[in-house]
Every structure is written in C-alpha cells, then in structure tokens.
Design a protein around this motif. Structure first.
Motif, PDB file in Angstrom:
ATOM      1  N   ALA A 115       0.836  -1.205   0.000  1.00 56.46           N
ATOM      2  CA  ALA A 115       0.000   0.000   0.000  1.00 56.46           C
ATOM      3  C   ALA A 115       0.865   1.247   0.000  1.00 56.46           C
ATOM      4  O   ALA A 115       0.597   2.216   0.714  1.00 56.46           O
ATOM      5  CB  ALA A 115      -0.949   0.000   1.199  1.00 56.46           C
ATOM      6  N   PHE A 148      -6.485   7.029  -0.491  1.00 52.95           N
ATOM      7  CA  PHE A 148      -6.659   5.669   0.029  1.00 52.95           C
ATOM      8  C   PHE A 148      -7.759   5.644   1.088  1.00 52.95           C
ATOM      9  O   PHE A 148      -8.563   4.703   1.139  1.00 52.95           O
ATOM     10  CB  PHE A 148      -5.349   5.158   0.608  1.00 52.95           C
ATOM     11  CG  PHE A 148      -5.346   3.682   0.886  1.00 52.95           C
ATOM     12  CD1 PHE A 148      -5.291   2.762  -0.143  1.00 52.95           C
ATOM     13  CD2 PHE A 148      -5.404   3.205   2.184  1.00 52.95           C
ATOM     14  CE1 PHE A 148      -5.297   1.390   0.106  1.00 52.95           C
ATOM     15  CE2 PHE A 148      -5.411   1.850   2.453  1.00 52.95           C
ATOM     16  CZ  PHE A 148      -5.354   0.940   1.407  1.00 52.95           C
ATOM     17  N   GLU A 157       3.629   5.284  -8.827  1.00 53.56           N
ATOM     18  CA  GLU A 157       2.217   5.650  -9.004  1.00 53.56           C
ATOM     19  C   GLU A 157       1.740   5.290 -10.404  1.00 53.56           C
ATOM     20  O   GLU A 157       0.671   4.693 -10.586  1.00 53.56           O
ATOM     21  CB  GLU A 157       2.028   7.147  -8.771  1.00 53.56           C
ATOM     22  CG  GLU A 157       2.018   7.562  -7.309  1.00 53.56           C
ATOM     23  CD  GLU A 157       1.464   8.957  -7.142  1.00 53.56           C
ATOM     24  OE1 GLU A 157       0.331   9.187  -7.620  1.00 53.56           O
ATOM     25  OE2 GLU A 157       2.146   9.817  -6.556  1.00 53.56           O
ATOM     26  N   CYS A 214      -1.193   3.162   5.272  1.00 52.55           N
ATOM     27  CA  CYS A 214      -0.746   3.240   3.885  1.00 52.55           C
ATOM     28  C   CYS A 214       0.350   4.293   3.720  1.00 52.55           C
ATOM     29  O   CYS A 214       0.569   5.128   4.594  1.00 52.55           O
ATOM     30  CB  CYS A 214      -1.933   3.571   2.986  1.00 52.55           C
ATOM     31  SG  CYS A 214      -2.502   5.291   3.139  1.00 52.55           S
ATOM     32  N   LEU A 226      -2.158  11.024  -1.663  1.00 54.04           N
ATOM     33  CA  LEU A 226      -2.266   9.565  -1.661  1.00 54.04           C
ATOM     34  C   LEU A 226      -2.940   9.061  -0.392  1.00 54.04           C
ATOM     35  O   LEU A 226      -3.777   8.154  -0.436  1.00 54.04           O
ATOM     36  CB  LEU A 226      -0.887   8.940  -1.820  1.00 54.04           C
ATOM     37  CG  LEU A 226      -0.291   8.992  -3.230  1.00 54.04           C
ATOM     38  CD1 LEU A 226       1.162   8.553  -3.220  1.00 54.04           C
ATOM     39  CD2 LEU A 226      -1.089   8.119  -4.195  1.00 54.04           C
ATOM     40  N   HIS A 227      -2.579   9.632   0.748  1.00 53.52           N
ATOM     41  CA  HIS A 227      -3.212   9.218   2.007  1.00 53.52           C
ATOM     42  C   HIS A 227      -4.718   9.453   1.963  1.00 53.52           C
ATOM     43  O   HIS A 227      -5.508   8.583   2.352  1.00 53.52           O
ATOM     44  CB  HIS A 227      -2.594   9.982   3.186  1.00 53.52           C
ATOM     45  CG  HIS A 227      -1.152   9.661   3.437  1.00 53.52           C
ATOM     46  ND1 HIS A 227      -0.321  10.501   4.144  1.00 53.52           N
ATOM     47  CD2 HIS A 227      -0.390   8.599   3.067  1.00 53.52           C
ATOM     48  CE1 HIS A 227       0.883   9.975   4.207  1.00 53.52           C
ATOM     49  NE2 HIS A 227       0.861   8.824   3.560  1.00 53.52           N
ATOM     50  N   GLN A 260      -7.095   2.511  -6.386  1.00 55.14           N
ATOM     51  CA  GLN A 260      -8.007   3.546  -6.873  1.00 55.14           C
ATOM     52  C   GLN A 260      -8.505   3.225  -8.282  1.00 55.14           C
ATOM     53  O   GLN A 260      -9.686   3.402  -8.596  1.00 55.14           O
ATOM     54  CB  GLN A 260      -7.292   4.899  -6.869  1.00 55.14           C
ATOM     55  CG  GLN A 260      -7.015   5.461  -5.486  1.00 55.14           C
ATOM     56  CD  GLN A 260      -6.204   6.740  -5.547  1.00 55.14           C
ATOM     57  OE1 GLN A 260      -5.206   6.826  -6.262  1.00 55.14           O
ATOM     58  NE2 GLN A 260      -6.624   7.742  -4.796  1.00 55.14           N
ATOM     59  N   ILE A 285      -1.534   2.024  -3.848  1.00 52.31           N
ATOM     60  CA  ILE A 285      -2.658   2.946  -3.679  1.00 52.31           C
ATOM     61  C   ILE A 285      -3.266   3.302  -5.033  1.00 52.31           C
ATOM     62  O   ILE A 285      -4.493   3.249  -5.217  1.00 52.31           O
ATOM     63  CB  ILE A 285      -2.210   4.218  -2.939  1.00 52.31           C
ATOM     64  CG1 ILE A 285      -1.831   3.885  -1.490  1.00 52.31           C
ATOM     65  CG2 ILE A 285      -3.305   5.282  -2.971  1.00 52.31           C
ATOM     66  CD1 ILE A 285      -1.212   5.034  -0.730  1.00 52.31           C
ATOM     67  N   ARG A 286      -2.410   3.663  -6.001  1.00 53.09           N
ATOM     68  CA  ARG A 286      -2.942   4.025  -7.309  1.00 53.09           C
ATOM     69  C   ARG A 286      -3.611   2.830  -7.987  1.00 53.09           C
ATOM     70  O   ARG A 286      -4.619   2.978  -8.690  1.00 53.09           O
ATOM     71  CB  ARG A 286      -1.824   4.579  -8.194  1.00 53.09           C
ATOM     72  CG  ARG A 286      -1.458   5.999  -7.885  1.00 53.09           C
ATOM     73  CD  ARG A 286      -2.549   6.998  -8.268  1.00 53.09           C
ATOM     74  NE  ARG A 286      -2.648   7.157  -9.702  1.00 53.09           N
ATOM     75  CZ  ARG A 286      -1.949   8.030 -10.408  1.00 53.09           C
ATOM     76  NH1 ARG A 286      -1.087   8.832  -9.804  1.00 53.09           N
ATOM     77  NH2 ARG A 286      -2.101   8.115 -11.714  1.00 53.09           N
ATOM     78  N   TYR A 292      -9.082  -4.049   3.291  1.00 53.36           N
ATOM     79  CA  TYR A 292      -7.729  -3.587   3.598  1.00 53.36           C
ATOM     80  C   TYR A 292      -7.214  -4.336   4.814  1.00 53.36           C
ATOM     81  O   TYR A 292      -7.827  -4.306   5.881  1.00 53.36           O
ATOM     82  CB  TYR A 292      -7.764  -2.082   3.845  1.00 53.36           C
ATOM     83  CG  TYR A 292      -6.475  -1.481   4.349  1.00 53.36           C
ATOM     84  CD1 TYR A 292      -5.235  -1.840   3.820  1.00 53.36           C
ATOM     85  CD2 TYR A 292      -6.508  -0.512   5.355  1.00 53.36           C
ATOM     86  CE1 TYR A 292      -4.074  -1.264   4.282  1.00 53.36           C
ATOM     87  CE2 TYR A 292      -5.348   0.077   5.822  1.00 53.36           C
ATOM     88  CZ  TYR A 292      -4.128  -0.305   5.287  1.00 53.36           C
ATOM     89  OH  TYR A 292      -2.975   0.273   5.755  1.00 53.36           O
TER      90      TYR A 292
END
Length: 460
Positions: A12, A73, A314, A39, A69-70, A21, A17-18, A82
C-alpha cells in the motif's frame, strides 16, 4: 478461503494505492494487503500516532503528493478490503498465504498486483554490525515515523540521491552532521547534466540539498574507499580514504546505503521469469510496458520490479490495474494507458542517468577483510566464504548458499545476497550475471512456530 476470487494488491505504497483507486473506479473491489500499519509505503510512511508534525515537516517538498495519496486511500474505505500489519508469506496458483494478527489466512485471488517496494542495498564493511550503524532507509524511518535521530553526531555514507536527502533531512531536524561520504567520484555527476532539461525540478532539488549542507559547513567527501566503522562495543568513529588520504571522523551514528534493491521474492514464488538488469545490477522479474509479468494474472508495479522512484510507482500501479481490467474484458481508456507507458519510459531514461551519476561501488568487495561478516544472520565471515569457494570450486550463488549458509538466515539473503553475489563474481573472476541469483522460498519472512487454538482454528 474467501468466498469468491477478487483482485489482490500486495503493498500500500504509491503503486498499491494508485492500483487500488484504478480498480475501484473500474467497479472492482480489490483486497489490499500491506505489512505497514498505515498506507504510504516507505516513502510516504505515516507516524504510528499523531505527534504534532505536519505534512511539510514529515515529507518536505513531497508533502502534497503524500497527503493526496493518504486521502485517496482513505476515500476507498468500504469499497476495498484492507489488511494492514499483514504479511504475505507465500504465493502459489492463484492463492496467497497471509499472516494476519498471528493467524494464517489463505486468500484466493483473480489477478495479483505485486507492489512490494524496495529495501536498502549495502555491502559489508568492517564494523558494519556495530550498534549505531543503520541503513539510510532505517535512519530516515526513525526520523520520519518515530521523530527521533540515530545519534547526536551522525555521518551519512554510501551513494545515490537518498544519501543527500536523508543527510539534509537530519540537518533540518537540528542534528549535527559530522560528514557526508559518497562512494561515487565527483566526475560521475556530469551525467546529470543530460537530464537537466527534462527533469529540472529533481536535479535542482538535489543541488539545493548539497548547497545547504555546504552552507552549514558539513564536510563532503567523494570517491570514498576503504570504509571502516570503528568502535569497541558501539560505533565511535568512521575511517576511510578520499582523494588519496586516510581520514577519520568521530560519530555516534551512521546512515549507510548504496541505493536500493527490489523486493522480488513474491514475484519469484509466483513463477515470474527473471532477467539480469545491467543498469540495476540485479536480477529482476520481466514485465512488459503494461506492467504484465510473464505469468498470466500477475502484474508488477513500483520499485519491486525495478528501482524508479515514487512518481514511477504511481504510474506503474495505475498501468498494472488497467492491464488487469483489460485482461478481464473491462473497458479501458487506451489513451491514458499509452500516456502512462510514455511517462514510465521517460522516467526510466532518467533512472539510467542517475545510475551513471551514482554508480554502485562493486570494487569495494576487493577490500573486504577476512574477519568481516558477509552474512550477519548466520555469522559467516569472508574467510569462510573464500575457503568454500576454493575448496569446492563454487561459481553459482545457490551452491555457495548450500555450502556456506550465506543467505540462510532471518533475512533470507535480502541484506547479504548482493554482497555474496559480488564477492563470488570477483573471487571467481566472472561477470556478476554469471553467478546466478538466490532462489526465493516460502516463507519469505519469519513466521511464528506455533499458533494458539483460536489462531489454529482460523488458519484451518
């Protein structure tokens, strides 16, 4: 096992993360498993508890990226499963064995995106096992996540952009920097001029770090060789050679690193084909421009498939997720996919320039002393490795492991594998790609030897 197969993302950090998403935007509900408590990965690691520092204090010029990003997520809550503080210790035939809260779960997945990241790369030097010697990444994590320094008078040594970044971060935190020692010669920096037009912000930021260190009168040495960490029971000084002179600097902490190495064990267990990368000086899992591996349903994103940094991670995470969607027959924006591939190729070119500017000091292995530990887990010294190579005529890394126990310890070769390969190649007079690579085996990291009744039932 889970009731139905879903996409699995391991990691993560920026890539994971990307990827999450992108899959959610496509209508999928992935499972995200990460060893961290929150994350962000190593680069955007979050403190375990709020300590009053804002994003700028934690991440510097990258604060906006980290916070984006935080938040992104966090917005996925309820649309993904998760599992933080969870270790994937085996991958095989569409299943993942995961250690969660002391219990082992087996998760069936329909496609896995490996966003496993990277760890520090080091070579053993005399005294490197002394208390007070940390990797650069470890020193950065102590400052970023825990808000503490590794010493009151610290030396940073190694090569690569991370060397100057961490030294600068410690300086800004008020820690006395006794010296910065770079293994790369000054002339190697000329390679960066070729990237100035395409990546001015990154290069100018690095120049700023160096300039700020010089303004604070921090001694900077380049072309460092014959490194040695000194001390009886704890680090007290570092000695080295630079510009033809022997030097010594008193210190009580050292941050040491020679760039990064990809975490590839899970890709190996998945059956991915590997090829040797001269640029990374490492065996890496093969992937195409769309982040597909050589195994159907296995996708590779981020530094775990080749060191390229957070921005590339990313983009690779998003591209891997788009590839998974394509392979499921879901509609994908072809122009976005092509854009990501072009951006990744551009970043890859810059990564090659960085490698020329900060070359790995493979020649250091020629200066290893016989009493130096090559493998600290199994306490295998240079003299033992030399003896078994000569006695058995060893020219292959796994054979060296079987005979000497190098790489058999707790880290499974993560720390010593690079050094063992370099040493074997130098001693046998072979190119580094001819000695092979350590094969991964489960569990990829240590597991508890026993489970209580509740955990055992959960594992069944």
């Amino acid at each position: 096992m889970t009731a139905r197969a879903r996409p699995l993302i391991i990691g993560a950090g920026p890539a994971g993360i990307r990827a999450a998403q992108t899959l959610v935007a496509a209508g999928l509900a992935p499972i995200v498993v990460d060893e961290g408590a929150a994350c962000g990965g190593q680069i955007y690691r979050q403190p375990p508890v709020a300590d009053g520092r804002d994003g700028r204090a934690l991440y510097g010029s990258e604060a906006a990226k980290a916070e984006r990003l935080h938040r992104g997520f966090a917005d996925l809550a309820g649309r993904i499963d998760y599992l933080p503080n969870a270790l994937v210790w085996n991958l095989l035939d569409g299943t993942a064995d995961v250690l969660v809260q002391g219990a082992s779960r087996r998760i069936v997945h329909d496609g896995v995106i490996l966003a496993t990241g990277a760890t520090d790369r080091v070579l053993p030097v005399p005294g490197w096992t002394l208390p007070g010697v940390f990797t650069l990444g470890g020193a950065q994590i102590a400052l970023k996540a825990q808000g503490c320094a590794i010493g009151s008078r610290v030396v940073f040594v190694g090569t690569g952009p991370l060397l100057y970044l961490v030294a600068w971060q410690y300086m800004k935190a008020g820690v006395e920097i006794a010296a910065v020692l770079d293994a790369a010669p000054a002339a190697a920096r000329l390679a960066l001029l070729k990237g100035l037009a395409s990546f001015p912000a990154i290069i100018l930021r690095g120049i700023r770090f160096v300039a700020d260190l010089r303004l604070r009168r921090v001694p900077l040495y380049q072309g460092v060789t014959r490194l040695r960490f000194e001390g009886a029971s704890r680090l007290s000084a570092i000695s080295f050679e630079a510009a033809g002179r022997s030097r010594s600097v008193d210190c009580d902490g050292v941050g040491y690193g020679l760039g990064l190495r990809s975490e590839t064990q899970l890709a190996d267990l998945s059956g991915c084909r590997f090829e040797f990368s001269p640029r990374d000086r490492a065996w890496l899992p093969v992937r195409d421009a769309a982040s597909r591996s050589t195994v159907q349903g296995v996708y590779l994103a981020g530094d775990g498939a080749g060191i390229a940094g957070a921005d590339a991670a990313e983009r690779a995470g998003e591209r891997a997720a788009l590839a998974l969607c394509e392979d499921r027959g879901l509609p994908v924006d072809a122009s976005r996919a092509a854009q990501l591939e072009a951006e990744l190729a551009r970043i890859g070119h810059f990564r090659s320039l960085l490698e020329r500017a900060f070359p790995f000091p493979a020649h250091w292995v020629r200066d290893l002393q016989k009493e130096t530990h090559v493998c600290r887990c199994e306490e295998v010294r240079v003299s033992t490795v030399q003896a078994v190579i000569e006695q058995f005529g060893i020219t292959e890394l796994n054979r060296l492991k079987a005979v000497s126990r190098v790489g058999m310890g707790r880290c499974q070769g993560r720390i010593c594998g690079t050094a063992a390969a370099e040493f074997l190649a130098a001693d046998a007079g072979l190119p580094i790609d001819r000695v092979g690579r350590l094969r991964a085996q489960p569990p990829v990291k240590p597991l508890p030897l026993s489970l209580d009744d509740e955990h055992a039932e959960a594992a069944e």
